[in-house]
Design a protein around this motif. Structure first.
Motif, short mmCIF file in Angstrom:
data_model
loop_
_atom_site.label_atom_id
_atom_site.label_comp_id
_atom_site.label_asym_id
_atom_site.label_seq_id
_atom_site.Cartn_x
_atom_site.Cartn_y
_atom_site.Cartn_z
N GLN A 288 11.28 -15.93 -5.05
CA GLN A 288 12.43 -15.15 -4.60
C GLN A 288 13.69 -15.99 -4.47
O GLN A 288 14.80 -15.48 -4.61
N SER A 289 13.52 -17.26 -4.21
CA SER A 289 14.68 -18.14 -4.02
C SER A 289 15.05 -18.94 -5.27
O SER A 289 16.03 -19.70 -5.25
N ALA A 290 14.30 -18.77 -6.36
CA ALA A 290 14.51 -19.59 -7.55
C ALA A 290 15.90 -19.38 -8.14
O ALA A 290 16.59 -20.33 -8.53
N TYR A 291 16.33 -18.13 -8.22
CA TYR A 291 17.65 -17.82 -8.79
C TYR A 291 18.77 -18.46 -7.99
O TYR A 291 19.62 -19.18 -8.54
N ALA A 292 18.80 -18.24 -6.70
CA ALA A 292 19.87 -18.79 -5.85
C ALA A 292 19.83 -20.31 -5.82
O ALA A 292 20.88 -20.97 -5.87
N ASN A 293 18.63 -20.87 -5.75
CA ASN A 293 18.50 -22.32 -5.72
C ASN A 293 19.10 -22.95 -6.99
O ASN A 293 19.77 -23.99 -6.93
N CYS A 294 18.83 -22.33 -8.12
CA CYS A 294 19.34 -22.86 -9.39
C CYS A 294 20.84 -22.65 -9.52
O CYS A 294 21.58 -23.56 -9.85
N ALA A 295 21.30 -21.43 -9.24
CA ALA A 295 22.72 -21.12 -9.41
C ALA A 295 23.60 -21.94 -8.47
O ALA A 295 24.77 -22.24 -8.80
N ASN A 296 23.07 -22.32 -7.33
CA ASN A 296 23.84 -23.11 -6.37
C ASN A 296 23.75 -24.61 -6.62
O ASN A 296 24.41 -25.40 -5.94
N ASP A 297 22.94 -25.00 -7.58
CA ASP A 297 22.81 -26.41 -7.96
C ASP A 297 23.63 -26.65 -9.23
O ASP A 297 23.46 -25.94 -10.22
N ALA A 298 24.50 -27.64 -9.20
CA ALA A 298 25.43 -27.86 -10.32
C ALA A 298 24.70 -28.08 -11.64
O ALA A 298 25.05 -27.47 -12.66
N LEU A 299 23.68 -28.93 -11.65
CA LEU A 299 22.99 -29.24 -12.90
C LEU A 299 22.18 -28.06 -13.41
O LEU A 299 22.19 -27.74 -14.61
N CYS A 300 21.47 -27.39 -12.52
CA CYS A 300 20.67 -26.25 -12.93
C CYS A 300 21.57 -25.10 -13.39
O CYS A 300 21.25 -24.40 -14.35
N ALA A 301 22.70 -24.93 -12.72
CA ALA A 301 23.64 -23.89 -13.13
C ALA A 301 24.20 -24.20 -14.52
O ALA A 301 24.35 -23.29 -15.36
N ALA A 302 24.49 -25.46 -14.79
CA ALA A 302 24.97 -25.85 -16.12
C ALA A 302 23.92 -25.57 -17.17
O ALA A 302 24.23 -25.11 -18.28
N ARG A 303 22.65 -25.83 -16.86
CA ARG A 303 21.56 -25.51 -17.79
C ARG A 303 21.48 -24.01 -18.03
O ARG A 303 21.18 -23.56 -19.14
N THR A 304 21.78 -23.23 -17.00
CA THR A 304 21.76 -21.78 -17.13
C THR A 304 22.84 -21.32 -18.11
O THR A 304 22.59 -20.46 -18.97
N VAL A 305 24.03 -21.90 -17.98
CA VAL A 305 25.12 -21.55 -18.89
C VAL A 305 24.75 -21.91 -20.33
O VAL A 305 24.97 -21.11 -21.26
N GLN A 306 24.17 -23.08 -20.52
CA GLN A 306 23.76 -23.49 -21.86
C GLN A 306 22.72 -22.52 -22.43
O GLN A 306 22.80 -22.12 -23.60
N GLY A 307 21.76 -22.14 -21.60
CA GLY A 307 20.74 -21.20 -22.06
C GLY A 307 21.31 -19.84 -22.41
O GLY A 307 20.91 -19.21 -23.40
#
Length: 216
Positions: free
Chosen positions: A142-161
């Motif tokens: 349940q927290s995976a989305y928020a944890n990733c989006a609030n983390d700079a590196l994981c959010a950048a990976r999300t944009v790339q994906g």
């Protein structure tokens, strides 16, 4: 009877002073020690060179095997390697400009409304990007989305994906560049041909202007 003048005494040996003999002995000893040190040094150095040559041969052999393996894999699947180069379609400079246009790239920004983090990523955006997660998280958490989006590196990976899936020529200029990626990011993969909000576009243009001369 012999006269005193006619007496001959044996000549005294011409010995060097004791201090001179000691100095000579000391110099010989030092010279021998230096010679032994040089011999040990050269032996050790030659040993080092021998080991280094062996290591280099092993490394060259491993590199050749790896290179041959890559070539064999490419030939086996008959693939186009261009997707390897384009694995990350968005440059780092463009990522920073998208971040700047989205939130001022404020690291303190968290979840507000339906978006999270500096890139203002929604749950749907994150899911379309493949649900990247932080180490130790699970995509179905349940927290995976928020944890990733609030983390700079994981959010950048999300944009790339997301751009790997939806990257396209939004403005019709025949190329896919940072302007297109920024439009996709803001308007989504199915609406990027619509007008981009003025405030967002202004911040993006300003960032790109400052990054002029850098690949974006």
């Amino acid at each position: 009877m012999r006269s005193r003048e006619s007496r001959k005494f044996p000549a005294r040996p011409n010995h060097a002073p004791r201090s001179s003999r000691e100095d000579h002995t000391r110099r010989n000893g030092c010279a021998c020690l230096i010679d032994r040190t040089r011999i040990v040094f050269f032996l050790q150095f030659n040993k080092y060179l021998s080991v280094k040559r062996k290591i280099n041969r092993k490394m060259n052999a491993k590199a050749f095997v790896c290179f041959a393996g890559v070539l064999a894999l490419i030939v086996a699947v008959n693939c186009d390697v261009s997707h390897i180069v384009e694995e990350n379609p968005v440059t780092e400079v463009c990522l920073r400009c998208i971040c700047e246009a989205s939130s001022g790239c404020d690291p303190t920004v968290r979840c507000t409304g339906d978006a999270c983090g500096m890139f203002r990523i929604t749950w749907a955006y994150w899911a379309d990007a493949g649900k990247p997660v932080l180490q130790g998280d699970a995509p179905d958490s349940q927290s995976a989305y928020a944890n990733c989006a609030n983390d700079a590196l994981c959010a950048a990976r999300t944009v790339q994906g997301y751009m790997r899936k939806f990257g396209q020529d939004c403005n019709g200029d025949g190329i896919i560049d940072c302007l297109d990626h920024a439009a996709v990011h803001k308007l989504g993969g199915y609406g990027c041909k619509s007008p981009v909000p003025v405030a967002y576009q202004s911040k993006l243009d300003q960032c790109i202007h400052y990054a002029a001369g850098t690949q974006i």
